[in-house]
Write a protein that holds these residues in place. Structure first.
Motif, PDB file in Angstrom:
ATOM      1  N   TYR A  99       0.833  -1.209   0.000  1.00  0.00           N
ATOM      2  CA  TYR A  99       0.000   0.000   0.000  1.00  0.00           C
ATOM      3  C   TYR A  99       0.868   1.259   0.000  1.00  0.00           C
ATOM      4  CZ  TYR A  99      -3.270   3.621   1.169  1.00  0.00           C
ATOM      5  OH  TYR A  99      -3.994   4.784   1.135  1.00  0.00           O
ATOM      6  N   VAL A 100       1.862   1.299   0.879  1.00  0.00           N
ATOM      7  CA  VAL A 100       2.736   2.484   0.954  1.00  0.00           C
ATOM      8  C   VAL A 100       3.470   2.686  -0.361  1.00  0.00           C
ATOM      9  CG1 VAL A 100       4.808   3.428   2.071  1.00  0.00           C
ATOM     10  CG2 VAL A 100       2.972   2.457   3.469  1.00  0.00           C
ATOM     11  N   TYR A 101       3.946   1.598  -0.962  1.00  0.00           N
ATOM     12  CA  TYR A 101       4.656   1.728  -2.235  1.00  0.00           C
ATOM     13  C   TYR A 101       3.740   2.257  -3.331  1.00  0.00           C
ATOM     14  CZ  TYR A 101       7.514   0.789  -6.270  1.00  0.00           C
ATOM     15  OH  TYR A 101       8.229   0.938  -7.428  1.00  0.00           O
ATOM     16  N   ARG A 102       2.528   1.728  -3.403  1.00  0.00           N
ATOM     17  CA  ARG A 102       1.602   2.184  -4.444  1.00  0.00           C
ATOM     18  C   ARG A 102       1.192   3.637  -4.243  1.00  0.00           C
ATOM     19  NH1 ARG A 102      -2.277  -3.036  -5.521  1.00  0.00           N
ATOM     20  NH2 ARG A 102      -0.740  -4.155  -6.766  1.00  0.00           N
ATOM     21  N   LYS A 103       1.029   4.044  -3.000  1.00  0.00           N
ATOM     22  CA  LYS A 103       0.581   5.413  -2.728  1.00  0.00           C
ATOM     23  C   LYS A 103       1.707   6.431  -2.922  1.00  0.00           C
ATOM     24  CE  LYS A 103      -1.926   8.302   0.455  1.00  0.00           C
ATOM     25  NZ  LYS A 103      -2.956   8.876  -0.354  1.00  0.00           N
ATOM     26  N   PHE A 104       2.902   6.100  -2.448  1.00  0.00           N
ATOM     27  CA  PHE A 104       4.001   7.072  -2.456  1.00  0.00           C
ATOM     28  C   PHE A 104       5.087   6.762  -3.480  1.00  0.00           C
ATOM     29  CE2 PHE A 104       2.251   7.180   1.877  1.00  0.00           C
ATOM     30  CZ  PHE A 104       1.861   8.504   1.918  1.00  0.00           C
ATOM     31  N   LYS A 105       5.000   5.623  -4.154  1.00  0.00           N
ATOM     32  CA  LYS A 105       5.981   5.201  -5.167  1.00  0.00           C
ATOM     33  C   LYS A 105       7.393   5.066  -4.612  1.00  0.00           C
ATOM     34  CE  LYS A 105       2.894   5.334  -8.425  1.00  0.00           C
ATOM     35  NZ  LYS A 105       1.808   4.489  -7.996  1.00  0.00           N
ATOM     36  N   VAL A 106       7.485   4.815  -3.316  1.00  0.00           N
ATOM     37  CA  VAL A 106       8.786   4.599  -2.690  1.00  0.00           C
ATOM     38  C   VAL A 106       8.575   3.766  -1.431  1.00  0.00           C
ATOM     39  CG1 VAL A 106       8.762   6.695  -1.261  1.00  0.00           C
ATOM     40  CG2 VAL A 106      10.928   5.724  -1.981  1.00  0.00           C
ATOM     41  N   LEU A 107       9.533   2.888  -1.158  1.00  0.00           N
ATOM     42  CA  LEU A 107       9.498   2.127   0.082  1.00  0.00           C
ATOM     43  C   LEU A 107      10.891   2.152   0.693  1.00  0.00           C
ATOM     44  CD1 LEU A 107       7.548   0.548   1.842  1.00  0.00           C
ATOM     45  CD2 LEU A 107       8.141  -1.490   0.573  1.00  0.00           C
ATOM     46  N   VAL A 108      11.818   1.497   0.045  1.00  0.00           N
ATOM     47  CA  VAL A 108      13.221   1.545   0.447  1.00  0.00           C
ATOM     48  C   VAL A 108      14.040   1.227  -0.798  1.00  0.00           C
ATOM     49  CG1 VAL A 108      13.334  -0.874   1.186  1.00  0.00           C
ATOM     50  CG2 VAL A 108      14.901   0.747   2.187  1.00  0.00           C
ATOM     51  N   ARG A 109      15.159   1.918  -0.933  1.00  0.00           N
ATOM     52  CA  ARG A 109      16.027   1.634  -2.073  1.00  0.00           C
ATOM     53  C   ARG A 109      16.609   0.229  -1.935  1.00  0.00           C
ATOM     54  NH1 ARG A 109      18.637   6.420  -0.436  1.00  0.00           N
ATOM     55  NH2 ARG A 109      20.481   5.128  -0.139  1.00  0.00           N
ATOM     56  N   PHE A 110      16.720  -0.465  -3.040  1.00  0.00           N
ATOM     57  CA  PHE A 110      17.240  -1.828  -3.012  1.00  0.00           C
ATOM     58  C   PHE A 110      18.663  -1.849  -2.459  1.00  0.00           C
ATOM     59  CE2 PHE A 110      19.354  -5.514  -4.932  1.00  0.00           C
ATOM     60  CZ  PHE A 110      18.558  -6.515  -4.400  1.00  0.00           C
ATOM     61  N   SER A 111      19.473  -0.872  -2.834  1.00  0.00           N
ATOM     62  CA  SER A 111      20.860  -0.840  -2.337  1.00  0.00           C
ATOM     63  C   SER A 111      20.881  -0.658  -0.823  1.00  0.00           C
ATOM     64  CB  SER A 111      21.654   0.267  -3.031  1.00  0.00           C
ATOM     65  OG  SER A 111      21.116   1.537  -2.729  1.00  0.00           O
ATOM     66  N   SER A 112      19.984   0.158  -0.292  1.00  0.00           N
ATOM     67  CA  SER A 112      19.895   0.330   1.161  1.00  0.00           C
ATOM     68  C   SER A 112      19.483  -0.966   1.832  1.00  0.00           C
ATOM     69  CB  SER A 112      18.878   1.417   1.521  1.00  0.00           C
ATOM     70  OG  SER A 112      19.315   2.669   1.081  1.00  0.00           O
ATOM     71  N   PHE A 113      18.514  -1.645   1.244  1.00  0.00           N
ATOM     72  CA  PHE A 113      18.042  -2.915   1.776  1.00  0.00           C
ATOM     73  C   PHE A 113      19.185  -3.920   1.853  1.00  0.00           C
ATOM     74  CE2 PHE A 113      16.225  -7.151   1.038  1.00  0.00           C
ATOM     75  CZ  PHE A 113      15.371  -7.238   2.126  1.00  0.00           C
ATOM     76  N   VAL A 114      19.960  -4.025   0.792  1.00  0.00           N
ATOM     77  CA  VAL A 114      21.078  -4.977   0.746  1.00  0.00           C
ATOM     78  C   VAL A 114      22.134  -4.616   1.788  1.00  0.00           C
ATOM     79  CG1 VAL A 114      23.004  -5.811  -0.682  1.00  0.00           C
ATOM     80  CG2 VAL A 114      20.698  -5.630  -1.653  1.00  0.00           C
ATOM     81  N   LYS A 115      22.462  -3.332   1.919  1.00  0.00           N
ATOM     82  CA  LYS A 115      23.468  -2.910   2.893  1.00  0.00           C
ATOM     83  C   LYS A 115      23.007  -3.185   4.325  1.00  0.00           C
ATOM     84  CE  LYS A 115      25.217   0.850   0.004  1.00  0.00           C
ATOM     85  NZ  LYS A 115      25.285   2.317  -0.139  1.00  0.00           N
ATOM     86  N   ILE A 116      21.760  -2.897   4.623  1.00  0.00           N
ATOM     87  CA  ILE A 116      21.241  -3.101   5.974  1.00  0.00           C
ATOM     88  C   ILE A 116      21.163  -4.585   6.311  1.00  0.00           C
ATOM     89  CG2 ILE A 116      19.170  -2.831   7.411  1.00  0.00           C
ATOM     90  CD1 ILE A 116      18.764  -0.113   5.914  1.00  0.00           C
ATOM     91  N   ILE A 117      20.652  -5.389   5.383  1.00  0.00           N
ATOM     92  CA  ILE A 117      20.559  -6.836   5.618  1.00  0.00           C
ATOM     93  C   ILE A 117      21.957  -7.438   5.745  1.00  0.00           C
ATOM     94  CG2 ILE A 117      19.847  -9.051   4.620  1.00  0.00           C
ATOM     95  CD1 ILE A 117      17.555  -7.406   5.815  1.00  0.00           C
ATOM     96  N   GLY A 118      22.855  -7.048   4.861  1.00  0.00           N
ATOM     97  CA  GLY A 118      24.224  -7.561   4.929  1.00  0.00           C
ATOM     98  C   GLY A 118      24.908  -7.208   6.238  1.00  0.00           C
ATOM     99  N   SER A 119      24.769  -5.965   6.670  1.00  0.00           N
ATOM    100  CA  SER A 119      25.353  -5.526   7.944  1.00  0.00           C
ATOM    101  C   SER A 119      24.734  -6.278   9.108  1.00  0.00           C
ATOM    102  CB  SER A 119      25.146  -4.020   8.134  1.00  0.00           C
ATOM    103  OG  SER A 119      25.749  -3.300   7.089  1.00  0.00           O
ATOM    104  N   SER A 120      23.432  -6.462   9.056  1.00  0.00           N
ATOM    105  CA  SER A 120      22.735  -7.182  10.126  1.00  0.00           C
ATOM    106  C   SER A 120      23.208  -8.627  10.212  1.00  0.00           C
ATOM    107  CB  SER A 120      21.228  -7.156   9.895  1.00  0.00           C
ATOM    108  OG  SER A 120      20.754  -5.837   9.905  1.00  0.00           O
ATOM    109  N   LEU A 121      23.370  -9.277   9.067  1.00  0.00           N
ATOM    110  CA  LEU A 121      23.832 -10.668   9.062  1.00  0.00           C
ATOM    111  C   LEU A 121      25.258 -10.785   9.598  1.00  0.00           C
ATOM    112  CD1 LEU A 121      22.335 -11.945   5.690  1.00  0.00           C
ATOM    113  CD2 LEU A 121      21.602 -12.531   8.015  1.00  0.00           C
ATOM    114  N   LEU A 122      26.102  -9.826   9.267  1.00  0.00           N
ATOM    115  CA  LEU A 122      27.473  -9.837   9.766  1.00  0.00           C
ATOM    116  C   LEU A 122      27.489  -9.682  11.290  1.00  0.00           C
ATOM    117  CD1 LEU A 122      30.450  -9.993   8.959  1.00  0.00           C
ATOM    118  CD2 LEU A 122      30.425  -7.500   8.718  1.00  0.00           C
ATOM    119  N   VAL A 123      26.705  -8.754  11.803  1.00  0.00           N
ATOM    120  CA  VAL A 123      26.626  -8.550  13.255  1.00  0.00           C
ATOM    121  C   VAL A 123      26.029  -9.788  13.923  1.00  0.00           C
ATOM    122  CG1 VAL A 123      25.505  -7.186  15.066  1.00  0.00           C
ATOM    123  CG2 VAL A 123      26.603  -6.035  13.147  1.00  0.00           C
TER     124      VAL A 123
END
Length: 175
Positions: A99-123
């Protein structure tokens, strides 16, 4: 007599009497992560003057959880309830995200998602390697938190502007 040694890592967090529930609690941590994201997205939906949308999603999730619990608990007990919670909160997160993506055309940048998930997995990996308890656990988790933000800083996912925003929000709430 139950052999508690196979629950080694869980004894770090729980007294021996709670070790049997450790697997359920571990599953519920995942559910809470999805719930936090859903709550954040739900706040965005409500803030966009659409509280009925959030209420509709929440009522659907309530119905879904009841149905899943009616099936899973008799078959799998507490673990079934935990899986019901994971599935329901995941669905809520996805529905609110769509819903948020359809309404605002943005959710999270894919590169941000990858960096956050990668950092989280490392920690997470380092947290799994270290096995401290008591006061040392608090120190370890504090260091891991600094390590996490350090990684995000190096990857330019966490910036000085983010720090300034948090400081402004915290100082505004105090006054």
């Amino acid at each position: 007599r139950l052999n508690y040694s196979k629950f080694g890592k869980f004894r770090l967090f729980y007294p021996t009497s709670f070790v049997l529930a450790a697997e359920v609690l571990r599953l519920l941590v995942i559910s809470v992560a999805f719930l936090v994201i859903y709550a954040t997205l739900g706040s965005i939906i409500t803030g966009s003057n659409k509280p009925k949308i959030e209420m509709g999603i929440t009522l659907f999730l309530l119905f879904l959880m009841i149905i899943l619990n009616l099936y899973l608990i008799p078959h799998y007990g507490l673990v079934g309830a935990a899986y019901s919670s994971i599935f329901t909160t995941f669905c809520g997160m996805v529905l609110a995200g769509i819903y948020v993506y359809r309404k605002f055309k943005v959710l999270v940048r894919f590169s941000s998602f990858v960096k956050i998930i990668g950092s989280s997995l490392l920690v997470y990996y380092f947290a799994w390697l270290w096995s401290f308890s008591g006061f040392y656990l608090i120190i370890t988790y504090g260091l891991l938190l600094l390590f996490y933000f350090g990684i995000l800083w190096i990857l330019k996912e966490f910036t000085l502007e983010d720090v300034q925003l948090v400081v402004r929000l915290v100082s505004r709430k105090k006054s």
